[in-house]
Write an enzyme that holds these catalytic residues in place. Structure first.
Site, PDB file in Angstrom:
ATOM      1  N   HIS A 205     -44.859 -30.468  11.576  1.00 55.60           N
ATOM      2  CA  HIS A 205     -45.455 -31.612  10.539  1.00 55.60           C
ATOM      3  C   HIS A 205     -46.719 -31.608  10.417  1.00 55.60           C
ATOM      4  O   HIS A 205     -47.286 -31.705   9.258  1.00 55.60           O
ATOM      5  CB  HIS A 205     -44.827 -32.993  10.941  1.00 55.60           C
ATOM      6  CG  HIS A 205     -43.685 -33.232  10.894  1.00 55.60           C
ATOM      7  ND1 HIS A 205     -42.585 -32.485  11.767  1.00 55.60           N
ATOM      8  CD2 HIS A 205     -42.836 -34.111  10.143  1.00 55.60           C
ATOM      9  CE1 HIS A 205     -41.363 -32.943  11.472  1.00 55.60           C
ATOM     10  NE2 HIS A 205     -41.376 -33.845  10.388  1.00 55.60           N
ATOM     11  N   HIS A 247     -44.763 -35.439  19.963  1.00 57.39           N
ATOM     12  CA  HIS A 247     -45.900 -34.426  20.484  1.00 57.39           C
ATOM     13  C   HIS A 247     -46.803 -34.952  21.327  1.00 57.39           C
ATOM     14  O   HIS A 247     -47.075 -36.004  21.200  1.00 57.39           O
ATOM     15  CB  HIS A 247     -46.316 -33.724  19.017  1.00 57.39           C
ATOM     16  CG  HIS A 247     -45.561 -32.838  18.133  1.00 57.39           C
ATOM     17  ND1 HIS A 247     -45.169 -31.522  18.517  1.00 57.39           N
ATOM     18  CD2 HIS A 247     -44.645 -33.272  17.205  1.00 57.39           C
ATOM     19  CE1 HIS A 247     -44.200 -31.297  17.855  1.00 57.39           C
ATOM     20  NE2 HIS A 247     -43.907 -32.067  16.766  1.00 57.39           N
TER      21      HIS A 247
END
Length: 284
Positions: A205, A247
Site C-alpha cells: 500500500h 505492518h
C-alpha cells in the site's frame, strides 16, 4: 697379646665407617639416596600421576600452542577471538533498529482490533486501506483507459496501468525474498489477499500510494487544494498500515522510498502515444 697400637687402629676403623680397612676414605653419601624435594614428592603422589595420565596429548599440545601464540603476540588474543568478543557496529545498529521498530510498531497499533484504544476508528482506517489497494486502482485505470477519448488521456492511463502492474511484480518479488512475517498483533481480515500478502516487507500500500501520488502530481493538472489532498491521502494510507497493525514502521518507510523510486522507472519505460497507436493498430 695384641699391641695397644693395633687396638687403637682397630677401634678407629670400627668407629669410622668412612675409612676402609685398607686406610682409604669411602664417600658413603654417594651411595645413599638424597632427600626428595617438594616437587619430586608431588610427582610421586599416585593422585597427581593419574591426573597427568588422564590429560590427552591433544589437550597438552593445544595448551602449549596457545601459550606459545599468546607469548609470541605479547599477551594479546588472536584476531578471530577479538572479532568474536567485539561484534561489528553494523550488527549492533541493526539489532537496535529492529528492536525499536518492533516496540514502536506495537505501540502505534492502536486500531489493530475493536478492543484497542482507538478501535472506534478502525472502520475508517479500513476504508483508507481499501483506497490504497491494488484492485481498485487497476480497475479504475482500465476503466479510464477504456473511456478516454483523447490520445493524451489514453497515454497517461496506459502508463498508469503499466506502473500498477510493475508495482505488484516488484513488491511481490521483494516480499518473497525477504519473507518477513506480519506483526503478531495483526488480524488477517484484509481485503483481497494473495499468497505473498502474508509477508509484510515492504508495504505494498505504501509503495503504491507513493508512486501514484507522484504520478498524479506530475501528469494531471490539479489545483493546489487537490495536490495537498493527494499528498495527504498517500500519507494516511501509510499511517493506516501501522495503526491497523498490518505492518511495522520500517515496512511502511521502505515502501514509501521504493514507491518514490518506482516512478523514476516508470518514466524511463514511458510509452508514448505513437507506441500506443501502434499497439492499438495491431489489435484492431
Amino acid at each position: 697379646m695384641s699391641s695397644p697400637k693395633a687396638k687403637n687402629s682397630g677401634g678407629r676403623s670400627g668407629s669410622s665407617p668412612g675409612i676402609g680397612g685398607n686406610g682409604r676414605y669411602e664417600f658413603m653419601s654417594l651411595n645413599r639416596r638424597p632427600p626428595q624435594t617438594l616437587l619430586q614428592r608431588q610427582g610421586s603422589d599416585p593422585t597427581s600421576a593419574r591426573l597427568r595420565a588422564s590429560e590427552s596429548p591433544t589437550r597438552r599440545r593445544g595448551s602449549g600452542s596457545s601459550n606459545a601464540s599468546t607469548s609470541s603476540t605479547g599477551g594479546q588474543l588472536p584476531e578471530e577471538d577479538c572479532m568474536r568478543l567485539n561484534p561489528s557496529i553494523v550488527s549492533i545498529a541493526l539489532s537496535s533498529l529492529l528492536a525499536t521498530d518492533l516496540w514502536l510498531s506495537k505501540r502505534l497499533g492502536v486500531c489493530a482490533c475493536e478492543d484497542s484504544s482507538w478501535g472506534s476508528i478502525r472502520p475508517l482506517m479500513k476504508l483508507i486501506e481499501i483506497s490504497g489497494h491494488g484492485i481498485p486502482w487497476l480497475v479504475g485505470a482500465a476503466y479510464c483507459l477504456y473511456k478516454s477519448d483523447s490520445a493524451a488521456g489514453q497515454e497517461v492511463m496506459l502508463n498508469l496501468l503499466m506502473a500498477l502492474v510493475l508495482d505488484l511484480i516488484l513488491v511481490g518479488i521483494v516480499k518473497a525474498v525477504v519473507r518477513r512475517r506480519r506483526p503478531s498483533h495483526n488480524r488477517m481480515d484484509m481485503f483481497a489477499t494473495f499468497s505473498v500478502d502474508r509477508y509484510s516487507f515492504p508495504s505494498g500500500h505504501a509503495t503504491r500510494a507513493a508512486m501514484c501520488a507522484r504520478f498524479l502530481l506530475a501528469h494531471l493538472v490539479l489545483a493546489a487544494p487537490l495536490r495537498v489532498l493527494v499528498v495527504l491521502w498517500a500519507t494516511l494510507v501509510g499511517f493506516s498500515r501501522v495503526l491497523l497493525g498490518r505492518h511495522n514502521v520500517t515496512d511502511v518507510a521502505f515502501g514509501f522510498g521504493m514507491g518514490y523510486c518506482q516512478y523514476n522507472l516508470v518514466e524511463a519505460l514511458w510509452m508514448s502515444s505513437a507506441t500506443l497507436n501502434g499497439l492499438m493498430g495491431q489489435f484492431t
